[in-house]
Design a protein around this motif. Structure first.
Motif, short mmCIF file in Angstrom:
data_model
loop_
_atom_site.label_atom_id
_atom_site.label_comp_id
_atom_site.label_asym_id
_atom_site.label_seq_id
_atom_site.Cartn_x
_atom_site.Cartn_y
_atom_site.Cartn_z
N SER A 129 18.45 -0.90 0.08
CA SER A 129 18.11 -2.27 0.45
C SER A 129 18.81 -3.27 -0.46
O SER A 129 19.37 -4.27 0.01
CB SER A 129 16.60 -2.47 0.41
N THR B 206 22.54 -3.37 0.33
CA THR B 206 22.78 -4.06 1.59
C THR B 206 22.77 -5.57 1.40
O THR B 206 23.64 -6.30 1.89
CB THR B 206 21.72 -3.67 2.63
N VAL B 207 21.76 -6.07 0.66
CA VAL B 207 21.67 -7.50 0.38
C VAL B 207 22.89 -7.96 -0.42
O VAL B 207 23.44 -9.04 -0.17
CB VAL B 207 20.37 -7.81 -0.40
N LEU C 245 17.27 -12.53 6.32
CA LEU C 245 17.58 -11.11 6.37
C LEU C 245 17.08 -10.36 5.14
O LEU C 245 16.64 -9.21 5.24
CB LEU C 245 19.10 -10.91 6.48
N ASN C 246 17.12 -11.02 3.97
CA ASN C 246 16.77 -10.34 2.73
C ASN C 246 15.35 -9.76 2.72
O ASN C 246 15.17 -8.57 2.43
CB ASN C 246 16.98 -11.28 1.54
N ILE D 287 15.20 -6.83 5.18
CA ILE D 287 15.87 -5.63 4.67
C ILE D 287 15.00 -4.92 3.65
O ILE D 287 14.81 -3.71 3.69
CB ILE D 287 17.23 -6.00 4.07
N TYR D 288 14.44 -5.68 2.72
CA TYR D 288 13.63 -5.07 1.67
C TYR D 288 12.35 -4.45 2.22
O TYR D 288 11.93 -3.38 1.77
CB TYR D 288 13.29 -6.10 0.59
N ARG E 122 13.28 -1.22 4.64
CA ARG E 122 13.90 -0.07 4.03
C ARG E 122 13.13 0.45 2.82
O ARG E 122 13.53 1.42 2.20
CB ARG E 122 15.34 -0.38 3.62
#
Length: 299
Positions: free
Chosen positions: A242, A245-246, A284-285, A288-289, A292
């Motif tokens: 995660s 990805t960020v 998105l952040n 995502i966290y 995932r």
């Protein structure tokens, strides 16, 4: 001719060329993004604070990251939303400089905090036995406090010197907020202290933190590949996925804007990319966290 008016000058934010109807549609979309961004980040902060299982360094940094994202997006998006529905997209000189300062302040903090989070993952995976001792509460607080302090100082010189410049011609900023390059386009002075200092500081912070993150992940991946257990490798990759990805989403945009050379013909593309990292990326952040991360999903 330089502006010598005694009244405080105003700038016009050109933004995107849209009809009022198109502006309403974009307003609804961006307001939804903004509302979800604020809500999701507040939810993460609340979960970390109330759940003792999440009182770990990784989630301490994540809650700080969420707190940062709320302010980072709030510096530009509310004004942007108002401009979508307004015929006069003006901003005063002082408000423009303040917006630039706080945008850079929180932008610098995002770089530092992503670097600190990569350091946390590096120690956790490469030195797991030392991790509880090294990353104790005092060290975590000092790391975050130091990041906030350095971020506060970083844009001071460019912002102060930018506020002292005189501006030529029509005060029309070809952007959706007061970013550095579009404002400098209106200045009568080139190669000023503001321009030189901002260019150096932006590249130093962005590339310095990015290199640190990449070096950390080189050691992390090397350590993971040496793990004998397949499940151990999978769990280690999961804890880093995660954050990594960020990192790639964020640096893919800011390097394009602030590190790679830009030319006048690319200003429209710069506006589009800027809108992405001030509106879409902060939404998105947390997604995502939360998606995932097994511990976050379990709450």
């Amino acid at each position: 001719m330089a502006d010598n008016d005694t009244t405080e000058p105003e700038f016009l934010l050109i933004g995107f060329n849209m009809t009022w109807e198109q502006g309403v549609v974009v307003f609804i979309i961006f307001f939804t993004f903004y509302f979800l961004t604020i809500s999701s980040n507040i939810l993460i902060i609340t979960l970390v604070r109330v759940n003792r299982r999440l009182h770990k360094p990784m989630y301490f940094f994540l809650s700080n990251f969420s707190f940062l994202e709320i302010w980072y997006t709030s510096v530009t998006v509310p004004k942007m939303l108002a401009d979508f529905l307004s015929k006069k997209r003006s901003i005063s000189h002082k408000a423009c400089i303040l917006q630039f300062y706080f945008f850079c302040f929180f932008g610098a903090m995002e770089n530092y905090l992503l670097a600190v989070m990569s350091l946390d993952r590096f120690i956790a995976i490469c030195y797991p036995l030392r991790y509880p001792v090294v990353m104790n509460d005092r060290v975590c607080t000092q790391l975050v406090g130091g990041a906030w302090f350095m971020s506060f100082l970083a844009p001071l010189l460019p912002a102060v010197s930018l506020s002292q410049l005189s501006f030529c011609g029509p005060r029309e900023i070809d952007h959706v907020f007061c970013d550095f390059s579009p404002v400098m386009e209106l200045s009568c002075t080139r190669n000023s202290v503001s321009e030189i200092s901002f260019s150096f500081i932006a590249r130093f912070i962005i590339m310095g933190c990015f290199v640190m993150i990449m070096v950390s992940y080189i050691f992390i991946i090397s350590t993971i590949m040496k793990m004998p257990s397949t499940s151990g490798r999978h769990n280690a990759f999961t804890t880093c996925a995660s954050h990594l990805t960020v990192v790639f989403i964020y640096y893919g945009t800011v390097i394009f804007i602030y590190v790679c050379p830009t030319v006048r013909e690319s200003l429209y593309m710069n506006k589009v990319v800027s809108v992405f990292y001030v509106v879409v990326t902060p939404l998105l952040n947390p997604i995502i966290y939360s998606l995932r991360n097994q511990e976050m999903r379990a709450q």
